[in-house]
Enzyme design. Sequence first.
Site, PDB file in Angstrom:
ATOM      1  N   LYS A 106     -10.195  -0.762  10.694  1.00  0.00           N
ATOM      2  CA  LYS A 106     -10.322  -1.904   9.789  1.00  0.00           C
ATOM      3  C   LYS A 106     -10.633  -3.184  10.567  1.00  0.00           C
ATOM      4  O   LYS A 106     -10.761  -4.256   9.978  1.00  0.00           O
ATOM      5  CB  LYS A 106      -9.035  -2.087   8.975  1.00  0.00           C
ATOM      6  CG  LYS A 106      -8.795  -0.966   7.963  1.00  0.00           C
ATOM      7  CD  LYS A 106      -7.671  -1.321   7.040  1.00  0.00           C
ATOM      8  CE  LYS A 106      -7.073  -0.110   6.356  1.00  0.00           C
ATOM      9  NZ  LYS A 106      -7.906   0.423   5.273  1.00  0.00           N
TER      10      LYS A 106
ATOM     11  N   CYS B   5      -4.822   2.698  -3.593  1.00  0.00           N
ATOM     12  CA  CYS B   5      -3.567   3.178  -2.988  1.00  0.00           C
ATOM     13  C   CYS B   5      -2.464   2.136  -3.148  1.00  0.00           C
ATOM     14  O   CYS B   5      -1.653   1.936  -2.234  1.00  0.00           O
ATOM     15  CB  CYS B   5      -3.742   3.544  -1.521  1.00  0.00           C
ATOM     16  SG  CYS B   5      -4.949   4.825  -1.260  1.00  0.00           S
TER      17      CYS B   5
ATOM     18  N   HIS C 116       0.869  -1.180   0.000  1.00  0.00           N
ATOM     19  CA  HIS C 116       0.000   0.000   0.000  1.00  0.00           C
ATOM     20  C   HIS C 116       0.907   1.232   0.000  1.00  0.00           C
ATOM     21  O   HIS C 116       2.029   1.179   0.511  1.00  0.00           O
ATOM     22  CB  HIS C 116      -0.841  -0.048   1.281  1.00  0.00           C
ATOM     23  CG  HIS C 116      -1.878   1.019   1.411  1.00  0.00           C
ATOM     24  ND1 HIS C 116      -1.595   2.287   1.855  1.00  0.00           N
ATOM     25  CD2 HIS C 116      -3.209   0.997   1.174  1.00  0.00           C
ATOM     26  CE1 HIS C 116      -2.721   2.995   1.892  1.00  0.00           C
ATOM     27  NE2 HIS C 116      -3.708   2.237   1.482  1.00  0.00           N
TER      28      HIS C 116
ATOM     29  N   ASP D 261       3.246  -4.763   7.941  1.00  0.00           N
ATOM     30  CA  ASP D 261       2.040  -3.957   7.829  1.00  0.00           C
ATOM     31  C   ASP D 261       0.844  -4.897   7.947  1.00  0.00           C
ATOM     32  O   ASP D 261       0.514  -5.619   7.012  1.00  0.00           O
ATOM     33  CB  ASP D 261       2.052  -3.222   6.481  1.00  0.00           C
ATOM     34  CG  ASP D 261       0.751  -2.461   6.222  1.00  0.00           C
ATOM     35  OD1 ASP D 261      -0.170  -2.551   7.059  1.00  0.00           O
ATOM     36  OD2 ASP D 261       0.666  -1.787   5.179  1.00  0.00           O
TER      37      ASP D 261
ATOM     38  N   GLN E 263      -4.385  -5.127   6.808  1.00  0.00           N
ATOM     39  CA  GLN E 263      -5.401  -6.004   6.210  1.00  0.00           C
ATOM     40  C   GLN E 263      -5.386  -7.409   6.810  1.00  0.00           C
ATOM     41  O   GLN E 263      -6.227  -8.242   6.466  1.00  0.00           O
ATOM     42  CB  GLN E 263      -5.193  -6.105   4.688  1.00  0.00           C
ATOM     43  CG  GLN E 263      -5.397  -4.807   3.938  1.00  0.00           C
ATOM     44  CD  GLN E 263      -6.821  -4.263   4.022  1.00  0.00           C
ATOM     45  OE1 GLN E 263      -7.757  -4.974   4.384  1.00  0.00           O
ATOM     46  NE2 GLN E 263      -6.974  -2.985   3.711  1.00  0.00           N
TER      47      GLN E 263
HETATM   48  N1  7TS Z   1      -1.607  -0.767   4.765  1.00  0.00           N
HETATM   49  C1  7TS Z   1      -2.500  -1.493   4.087  1.00  0.00           C
HETATM   50  C2  7TS Z   1      -2.147  -2.856   3.610  1.00  0.00           C
HETATM   51  C3  7TS Z   1      -3.765  -0.962   3.834  1.00  0.00           C
HETATM   52  O1  7TS Z   1      -4.659  -1.678   3.160  1.00  0.00           O
HETATM   53  C4  7TS Z   1      -4.076   0.340   4.291  1.00  0.00           C
HETATM   54  C5  7TS Z   1      -5.388   1.010   3.993  1.00  0.00           C
HETATM   55  C6  7TS Z   1      -3.109   1.038   5.018  1.00  0.00           C
HETATM   56  C7  7TS Z   1      -1.892   0.449   5.237  1.00  0.00           C
HETATM   57  C8  7TS Z   1      -3.359   2.368   5.602  1.00  0.00           C
HETATM   58  O2  7TS Z   1      -4.283   2.307   6.628  1.00  0.00           O
HETATM   59  P1  7TS Z   1      -4.837   3.631   7.334  1.00  0.00           P
HETATM   60  O3  7TS Z   1      -5.874   3.138   8.264  1.00  0.00           O
HETATM   61  O4  7TS Z   1      -3.689   4.253   8.030  1.00  0.00           O
HETATM   62  O5  7TS Z   1      -5.382   4.489   6.233  1.00  0.00           O
HETATM   63  N2  7TS Z   1      -6.093   0.469   2.913  1.00  0.00           N
HETATM   64  C9  7TS Z   1      -7.215   0.955   2.334  1.00  0.00           C
HETATM   65  C10 7TS Z   1      -7.884   0.300   1.316  1.00  0.00           C
HETATM   66  O6  7TS Z   1      -7.555  -0.777   0.835  1.00  0.00           O
HETATM   67  N3  7TS Z   1      -8.951   1.053   0.943  1.00  0.00           N
HETATM   68  O7  7TS Z   1      -8.980   2.142   1.703  1.00  0.00           O
HETATM   69  C11 7TS Z   1      -7.900   2.108   2.571  1.00  0.00           C
END
Ligand code: 7TS
Length: 420
Positions: A240, A378, A137, A214, A217
């Site tokens: 999430k 992203c 990401h 990371d 997910q």
């Molecule tokens: N890493 C992964 C693998 C992600 O899918 C996401 C967000 C992030 C980091 C960042 O997370 P945040 O909570 O700090 O924003 N992924 C997604 C997505 O797949 N659609 O919207 C956000």
Amino acid sequence: MGTVTHAHGSVAVGTGFDPESVRRDFPILKRRVRGNPLVYLDNAATTQKPQPVIDALVQYYASQNANVHRGIHHLSEIATQAYEDVRAKVQRFINAASVREIVFVRGATEAINLVASSFGHAYLNAGDEVVITGMEHHSNIVPWQLACQRRGAHLIVVPITDSGEVVVEEYERRLSPRTKIAALTHVSNALGTVNPVKEMVRLAHQKGIPVLVDGAQAMPHLRVDVRELGCDFYVFSGHKMFGPTGIGVLYGKEEILSAMPPYQGGGDMIKSVSFERTIYHDLPYRFEAGTPNIADGIAYGAALDYLTRLDWQVVANYERALLLYATNAVSTVPGLRIIGTATEKAGVVSFVLDGIHPHDIGTILDQEGIAIRTGHHCAQPVMDRFGIPATARASFAFYNTQEEADRLVIGIQKVVEVFK
Ligand code: 7TS
């Protein structure tokens, strides 16, 4: 049109999990969108919240609100206790060795920025390397690019295969004496691939290289034990995993965190300040400058309680069966190609349709009350790797049902019909 032509098998019955038993806990799942019952398949972007999480937020503001770590008055003590209890819950949830290893942040993005900035400042020098994979990401790319630019270091990318997997030998080959850290996604948000991170951590450690995983997910789908994985850092977002937005976690091994310089300066992260010299606070507070996100942190504790009450093995089996069902079901649509066909996957069906832009798929599905995400998610380098500008992505949680997968397929059939 309007029928699903693939063979039916009852996902729920086969796994002993009744999604209806959890659906009633999520009030938003009862609503209608554009006249249809909502089918929420954008869980990788953010998950919905169960009633106990919503209640915890309201209750906090209605009866506990005070700043933490500073007041000697009653409310401040209650708020501090509730907030710190959640830190202990997180520690148990991921089996960290100590609460000192649990740093509260805004989310996975902030956690990675913290490590890239602080660890990068301490350990990255000109000519050094940071190893990532081709399926990260943007949150696990850009902070490292920034750190590399600042220090004259290089970003090394492990390529991915046509099925969207990392070849472990290719990864191992890129771990060099110049590698200062490897930053790897546990589960890909664009492809659904589950990486063999335990093995990848082991290989890096053989060469003395620390690893950040990371887990943004992974946490909604897998039970993660950070000590079993052996990683040095593990990051994730509360929103999430059925908790509120604005709260997330950086797990870091105490030994490595305690050797890192502060990320941000301010209140709460210090022991004493004078104009000549500031003494920083102990872990984890040294990395938590300023008033934290108390309310969302406390409500996140309710999400962890909720997840802890579920029989995780049963849930995992159900999710696996549902993903397989959905994958097989959408595959019956002529002209549909799934992007990301790894052997180990979690939560995500990304796809393209011949001659139809993903945004058009998303727009027509929305008319049916079906929420998916379309775009590059992203993860633009993943799109480049597959030579496409975007995908349509249906992402699942344990409250999704076989019927919803069927409605997705019917919706996609409608899209094909419209564009015929
Ligand atoms: N890493 C992964 C693998 C992600 O899918 C996401 C967000 C992030 C980091 C960042 O997370 P945040 O909570 O700090 O924003 N992924 C997604 C997505 O797949 N659609 O919207 C956000």
